[in-house]
Motif scaffolding. Structure first.
Motif, PDB file in Angstrom:
ATOM      1  N   VAL A 149      72.724 -24.829 -15.483  1.00  0.00           N
ATOM      2  CA  VAL A 149      71.432 -24.766 -15.628  1.00  0.00           C
ATOM      3  C   VAL A 149      70.775 -24.024 -14.505  1.00  0.00           C
ATOM      4  N   ARG A 150      71.168 -24.211 -13.342  1.00  0.00           N
ATOM      5  CA  ARG A 150      70.411 -23.397 -12.392  1.00  0.00           C
ATOM      6  C   ARG A 150      70.628 -21.932 -12.456  1.00  0.00           C
ATOM      7  N   ALA A 193      61.106 -23.127 -22.388  1.00  0.00           N
ATOM      8  CA  ALA A 193      62.370 -23.224 -21.976  1.00  0.00           C
ATOM      9  C   ALA A 193      62.198 -23.802 -20.424  1.00  0.00           C
ATOM     10  N   LEU A 194      61.239 -23.155 -19.695  1.00  0.00           N
ATOM     11  CA  LEU A 194      61.215 -23.617 -18.324  1.00  0.00           C
ATOM     12  C   LEU A 194      60.954 -25.173 -18.229  1.00  0.00           C
ATOM     13  N   ARG A 195      59.964 -25.444 -18.868  1.00  0.00           N
ATOM     14  CA  ARG A 195      59.554 -26.986 -18.795  1.00  0.00           C
ATOM     15  C   ARG A 195      60.686 -27.972 -19.305  1.00  0.00           C
ATOM     16  N   ALA A 196      61.596 -27.456 -20.221  1.00  0.00           N
ATOM     17  CA  ALA A 196      62.936 -28.251 -20.582  1.00  0.00           C
ATOM     18  C   ALA A 196      63.859 -28.175 -19.531  1.00  0.00           C
ATOM     19  N   LEU A 197      63.942 -26.997 -18.810  1.00  0.00           N
ATOM     20  CA  LEU A 197      64.957 -27.108 -17.674  1.00  0.00           C
ATOM     21  C   LEU A 197      64.769 -27.604 -16.386  1.00  0.00           C
ATOM     22  N   ALA A 198      63.463 -27.941 -16.023  1.00  0.00           N
ATOM     23  CA  ALA A 198      62.776 -28.269 -14.824  1.00  0.00           C
ATOM     24  C   ALA A 198      63.393 -29.721 -14.642  1.00  0.00           C
ATOM     25  N   PRO A 199      63.277 -30.736 -15.534  1.00  0.00           N
ATOM     26  CA  PRO A 199      63.767 -31.998 -15.119  1.00  0.00           C
ATOM     27  C   PRO A 199      65.356 -32.140 -14.697  1.00  0.00           C
ATOM     28  N   ARG A 200      66.018 -31.176 -15.241  1.00  0.00           N
ATOM     29  CA  ARG A 200      67.672 -31.315 -15.069  1.00  0.00           C
ATOM     30  C   ARG A 200      67.897 -30.566 -13.644  1.00  0.00           C
ATOM     31  N   ILE A 201      66.999 -30.223 -12.843  1.00  0.00           N
ATOM     32  CA  ILE A 201      67.480 -29.679 -11.618  1.00  0.00           C
ATOM     33  C   ILE A 201      67.291 -30.378 -10.451  1.00  0.00           C
ATOM     34  N   ALA A 202      68.537 -30.746  -9.984  1.00  0.00           N
ATOM     35  CA  ALA A 202      68.652 -31.512  -8.683  1.00  0.00           C
ATOM     36  C   ALA A 202      67.983 -31.065  -7.766  1.00  0.00           C
ATOM     37  N   ASP A 203      68.027 -30.182  -7.416  1.00  0.00           N
ATOM     38  CA  ASP A 203      67.309 -29.399  -6.045  1.00  0.00           C
ATOM     39  C   ASP A 203      65.744 -29.488  -6.270  1.00  0.00           C
ATOM     40  N   PRO A 204      65.120 -30.196  -5.198  1.00  0.00           N
ATOM     41  CA  PRO A 204      63.621 -30.043  -5.458  1.00  0.00           C
ATOM     42  C   PRO A 204      62.871 -28.882  -5.187  1.00  0.00           C
ATOM     43  N   GLU A 205      63.479 -28.106  -4.333  1.00  0.00           N
ATOM     44  CA  GLU A 205      62.971 -26.838  -4.070  1.00  0.00           C
ATOM     45  C   GLU A 205      62.982 -25.744  -5.557  1.00  0.00           C
ATOM     46  N   LEU A 206      64.224 -25.784  -5.849  1.00  0.00           N
ATOM     47  CA  LEU A 206      64.283 -24.947  -6.930  1.00  0.00           C
ATOM     48  C   LEU A 206      63.576 -25.479  -8.076  1.00  0.00           C
ATOM     49  N   ARG A 207      63.439 -26.844  -8.460  1.00  0.00           N
ATOM     50  CA  ARG A 207      62.634 -27.452  -9.308  1.00  0.00           C
ATOM     51  C   ARG A 207      60.926 -27.220  -9.369  1.00  0.00           C
ATOM     52  N   ALA A 208      60.885 -27.097  -7.979  1.00  0.00           N
ATOM     53  CA  ALA A 208      59.089 -26.550  -7.675  1.00  0.00           C
ATOM     54  C   ALA A 208      59.035 -25.364  -7.949  1.00  0.00           C
TER      55      ALA A 208
END
Length: 273
Positions: free
Chosen positions: A146-147, A176-191
């Motif tokens: 995912v990352r 695709a980006l919007r769908a992936l974002a909630p699955r990212i554990a790291d807050p910096e990468l999600r931001a």
């Protein structure tokens, strides 16, 4: 390849799952560097720092054997085992480890890391305990996939913002980006991911900015890509009823009577590309 902050978060999460699931008091691990070497970067439950930054070469020691064979390996008494080589006996002895298991983290047919679990006593480590350790490695594999996808999409989106891709490609990347974002554990990468999303949208001049919740935008992005409620639910990891709820709420805020009107209104307000 070095371990960055988001890698470290995912490895630590995997080590915690391994310890909780197996009951093993000690866990450690790391990702591969050039030449299929493993650098131990994260420790959990250790009494010393003897293992930190230890570089394990493919084929050597328990972890190196795991890398070379791409399968789990276990020893009941590390220092006395004839199944492995003994280049790393000194740091293992400092930590007082006896029984140790190692499981590979495999992404796209390549070993990307190793997770270890250990005891300071000599006891068999197998069966259900090994299964749980393998599942922790599988969780880490999924997180790394995912990352990797998220970073690729973010890079493509940022490059595409200046290269002028077709609107369909822009919209697909945004969804695709919007769908992936909630699955990212790291807050910096999600931001960082959500920032890439913002590059693909622009508020129309003179249009009032309607306030939408992040999940409402996620659902609208899926709808804009032609997804049904069921498919949107699958992409976002929620139930179809939850998707319906977010969609109704977004339609109300956008004063839209249909799904199509909601997408158009969201684009005018700058929420969608």
């Amino acid at each position: 390849m070095t371990t960055d902050a988001s890698d470290a978060v995912e490895i630590r999460n995997a080590l915690l799952r391994l310890r909780r699931g197996t009951g093993l008091p000690i866990a450690f691990g790391g990702l591969t560097e050039a030449g299929q070497r493993i650098r131990i970067s994260e420790l959990s439950g250790t009494a010393t720092h003897a293992l930190r930054s230890l570089v394990v070469t493919s084929g050597t020691g328990l972890g190196g054997k795991t890398v070379a064979l791409s399968r789990p390996c276990v020893v009941t008494d590390y220092s006395a085992s004839r199944q492995i080589s003994h280049e790393y006996d000194a740091p293992v002895a400092v930590e007082g480890l006896r029984s140790v298991l190692a499981v590979p983290v495999v992404v796209r047919y390549r070993v990307r890391g190793v997770l270890y679990g250990a005891l300071r006593t000599s006891l068999p480590l197998g069966g259900r305990m090994l299964d749980v350790a393998v599942e922790a490695a599988r969780d880490l594999e999924r997180a790394l996939v995912v990352r990797d996808e998220a970073r690729t999409l973010a890079a493509e989106a940022a490059a595409g913002a200046g290269a002028g891709p077709g609107w369909e490609q822009v919209r697909e990347a945004h969804t695709a980006l919007r769908a992936l974002a909630p699955r990212i554990a790291d807050p910096e990468l999600r931001a960082e991911l959500l920032g890439a999303c913002a590059l693909l949208t622009a508020e129309s001049e003179g249009s009032p900015r309607v306030r939408l919740a992040p999940r409402e935008v996620d659902v609208l992005a899926c709808v804009a890509a032609g997804a049904t409620n069921a498919l949107a639910a699958e992409r976002l990891g929620v139930t179809p009823e939850t998707v319906k709820g977010y969609l109704r709420s977004a339609m109300r805020k956008l004063r839209a009577r249909t799904r199509g009107e909601a997408v158009v209104a969201a684009r005018r307000a700058g929420w969608l590309p």
